[in-house]
Write an enzyme that holds these catalytic residues in place. Sequence first.
Site, PDB file in Angstrom:
ATOM      1  N   LYS A 108      39.233  44.087  35.811  1.00 46.78           N
ATOM      2  CA  LYS A 108      38.689  45.361  35.340  1.00 46.78           C
ATOM      3  C   LYS A 108      39.815  46.375  35.254  1.00 46.78           C
ATOM      4  O   LYS A 108      40.579  46.546  36.207  1.00 46.78           O
ATOM      5  CB  LYS A 108      37.593  45.837  36.300  1.00 46.78           C
ATOM      6  CG  LYS A 108      36.833  47.088  35.843  1.00 46.78           C
ATOM      7  CD  LYS A 108      37.424  48.373  36.387  1.00 46.78           C
ATOM      8  CE  LYS A 108      37.321  48.466  37.889  1.00 46.78           C
ATOM      9  NZ  LYS A 108      37.884  49.777  38.383  1.00 46.78           N
ATOM     10  N   HIS A 163      42.823  31.380  40.034  1.00 49.86           N
ATOM     11  CA  HIS A 163      41.579  31.038  40.723  1.00 49.86           C
ATOM     12  C   HIS A 163      41.057  32.181  41.590  1.00 49.86           C
ATOM     13  O   HIS A 163      41.815  32.858  42.273  1.00 49.86           O
ATOM     14  CB  HIS A 163      41.743  29.837  41.679  1.00 49.86           C
ATOM     15  CG  HIS A 163      42.728  28.812  41.258  1.00 49.86           C
ATOM     16  ND1 HIS A 163      42.435  27.830  40.347  1.00 49.86           N
ATOM     17  CD2 HIS A 163      44.023  28.601  41.619  1.00 49.86           C
ATOM     18  CE1 HIS A 163      43.496  27.060  40.176  1.00 49.86           C
ATOM     19  NE2 HIS A 163      44.473  27.512  40.935  1.00 49.86           N
TER      20      HIS A 163
END
Length: 492
Positions: free
Chosen positions: A359, A371
Site C-alpha cells: 500500500k 512471501h
Amino acid sequence: MRDAAVVILAAGAGTRMKSDTPKVLHTLAGRSMLSHALHAVAGLEARHLVVVVGKDRERVAPAALEIGQTLGRDVDIAIQDQQRGTGHAVECGLTALPADFTGTVVVTAGDVPLLDTHTLSDLIAAHDAESAAATLLTTTLADPTGYGRILRTQDGGVIGIVEQADATPSQRAITEVNAAVYAFDAGALRSALSRLQADNAQGELYLTDVIAIARSDGGVVRARHIDDAALVAGVNDRVQLADLAAVLNRRIVEGHQRAGVTIIDPASTWIDVDVTIGRDTVVRPGTQLLGATTIGGRAEIGPDTTLADVTVGDGAAVIRTHGTSAVIGDDSVVGPFTYLRPGTELGAAGKLGAFVETKNATIGTGTKVPHLTYVGDADIGEHSNIGASSVFVNYDGETKSRTTIGSHVRTGSDTMFVAPVTVGDGAYTGAGTVVREDVPPGALAVSAGPQRNIEGWVTRKRPGSAAAEAAAAAGAGAGAAAEDQGPEATGE
C-alpha cells in the site's frame, strides 16, 4: 448535418429497480447508464446536450455535469418537477434550448446503455436526408410486452405508436416495437407537443403521440428498423440490467479477442469498457479487469484476478491477485494471492509473491518481496530482497510514517521496520531483527540476543509427554543448571 440538439430523458423514478440509487446511475461495464448515454451522444456534432432530471435530481444532475466535463462537453440540465409523461419531459428539455433553435432534436433515454454513436449518427443522417418531421428507431421482439407497438399502413408507412396499456388485443400481437429513440424537426416537435392530450390509460402526455400528430400535419414520418435489439434495449429492473451487462461484456471481450488478446474463458471474464489490453496478452478464467485498467502486450493475467485502475507493463505476469490503483512494471511477476492497494508501484522485473500486501509503496526495478510480507508507506530501491514474513510497521496509532530501503539491500526473515526508518544501500538485516534506528549503507543490523538452550527442560516440565519420551529416546538428560530452574527461564 443540420444543427442538432440532444435531449436525454433521465427523470424517471425507476421504482422497479428497488434501489436507493437513481436508476440511471446504476452501472454496467464500469460506467453508469447515464454515462453510457452521454458517451454515445458526445460523439455526435450536436450543438446542445440536455439532460432532463426529476426525482433524485440532486444526485443525477451533478453526475451528468461531471460526465460532461470528463467528455469535454457542456451539458445543460432541465428539470421535470412533475412526472406527467415522456411528452412533458421533452417539453421540459426544450426549455434548455434557445427559443430560436430550428435544427434536429434527438431524443433518447438515460437507461439505454448499449445505444452507440454510430446508430445515432445513422438516425440523424436518414432524418435530415428526407427532411422528415420525425424519424424513430424500431426493433422486433419475440416478447414485446411493455413496449409501444408500431402501427403501419398496408404499404409500410408509419401511422403512429400505441402504448401497451392502450393497445387492443390485435395491436398487442404486433412484435415491431418503439425503441424510444427519435429525431425530430424542432418546429414540428414544438407544434405537436403543444397539442398533446392526456386522454389515455396512464393519464400522461405521451411523446409517442407526436408521431401521429406530425403525420396528420402532413409531415414526413419515417422509421429505421434496428436488427440488433440489444442496442436499443432499456433497463427497468436488475434482471434487465444483468442481461444487458452480459451482452455488453461479451461484445467487449470479443473486441479484445479480435484485436489480438487471448481470453481463455470469455464466460468467466469481465472487462470494463474503458480497459485497454495489448496484443498477445493472455487472460485466464475468473479475471475481472475494471475501470481504467491498462495492460501491455505479452502479459499473463489470471486466473482468479481482479484489477481495478491498474497499469500492467509488457510481459508481466499477474496471478490470483487483487489490485486497485497500482502500477506493475514490465516483466514483473505478481502473485499468487497478492493484494495491491492504492499507491503501489512495482518497477520492471520485480516480484511480489504469495501473500504479500502492499500500500502506498514504491518498489524499484528488480526488487523482490517474495512471501508473507506487508509493505505499507515505503520506498524500496532497486535489486533489493525483502525476507519472508517481514512487516513495514507504518502506524503508531496516530500517525503513518514511511520506511526507506536502499538498493541492493538484503533483509532476513521476520524483519520489522518500525517507521520512520531508513536502511542504506547494500545493508543487511538478520532474521528476526526489529529495525528501530537507521541502518548505514553496507551495515548488518541485528537486534536479537544470543540464543539460550535450556537443556532437560522438557523432561522436567513435561514428564511423561510424547515430547519427553522422544527426548529420552534421543539421549537427552534431565539435568539443568541451577540458574535455569526459575520461572523466568522456562517462560512460566
